[in-house]
Design a protein around this motif. Structure first.
Motif, short mmCIF file in Angstrom:
data_model
loop_
_atom_site.label_atom_id
_atom_site.label_comp_id
_atom_site.label_asym_id
_atom_site.label_seq_id
_atom_site.Cartn_x
_atom_site.Cartn_y
_atom_site.Cartn_z
N THR A 50 2.59 1.49 -3.43
CA THR A 50 1.63 1.94 -4.45
C THR A 50 1.40 3.44 -4.32
O THR A 50 1.35 4.16 -5.33
CB THR A 50 0.29 1.18 -4.30
N LYS B 184 0.85 -1.20 0.00
CA LYS B 184 0.00 0.00 0.00
C LYS B 184 0.89 1.25 0.00
O LYS B 184 0.65 2.20 -0.74
CB LYS B 184 -0.92 0.00 1.22
N ASN C 205 -2.38 -1.74 -5.82
CA ASN C 205 -2.00 -2.46 -4.62
C ASN C 205 -2.69 -3.82 -4.57
O ASN C 205 -3.87 -3.94 -4.86
CB ASN C 205 -2.42 -1.64 -3.39
#
Length: 100
Positions: free
Chosen positions: A73, A70, A85
């Motif tokens: 990304t 996360k 993600n």
């Protein structure tokens, strides 16, 4: 931020649609097993290696538990890359893994 579940991602890989997979885990975890075709691209080095990526390509970012991917990304998004993600992580990936 675009996201897919690890199950959706597995289907994408099975269909041959995801050639650009960035595994942002530490090298020792990557070496123990990674999604087929994934490239080791450590989270701690993403910003220093953006020049190795192509803004015309889409990337799927995966890690161990979904937190690092996360973060990775988000960094790619901020620099204008098309990144998605993968929720959860490699331990939850339902397919076969490759070893380094």
């Amino acid at each position: 931020m675009k996201q897919v579940t690890v199950e959706e991602f597995h289907q994408i890989v099975q269909d041959g649609q995801a050639p650009n997979i960035l595994d942002v885990r530490p090298k020792e975890l990557y070496d123990k097993g990674h999604v087929p075709g994934a490239v080791h691209f450590p989270l701690s080095e993403i910003e220093d290696n953006l020049d190795k990526l192509d803004k015309d390509k889409a990337y799927y970012v995966i890690c161990h538990d979904g937190k690092g991917s996360k973060q990775g990304t988000k960094i790619l998004d901020q620099h204008g890359f098309d990144a998605t993600n993968v929720e959860k992580g490699v331990p939850d990936y339902p397919g076969e893994l490759e070893t380094a």
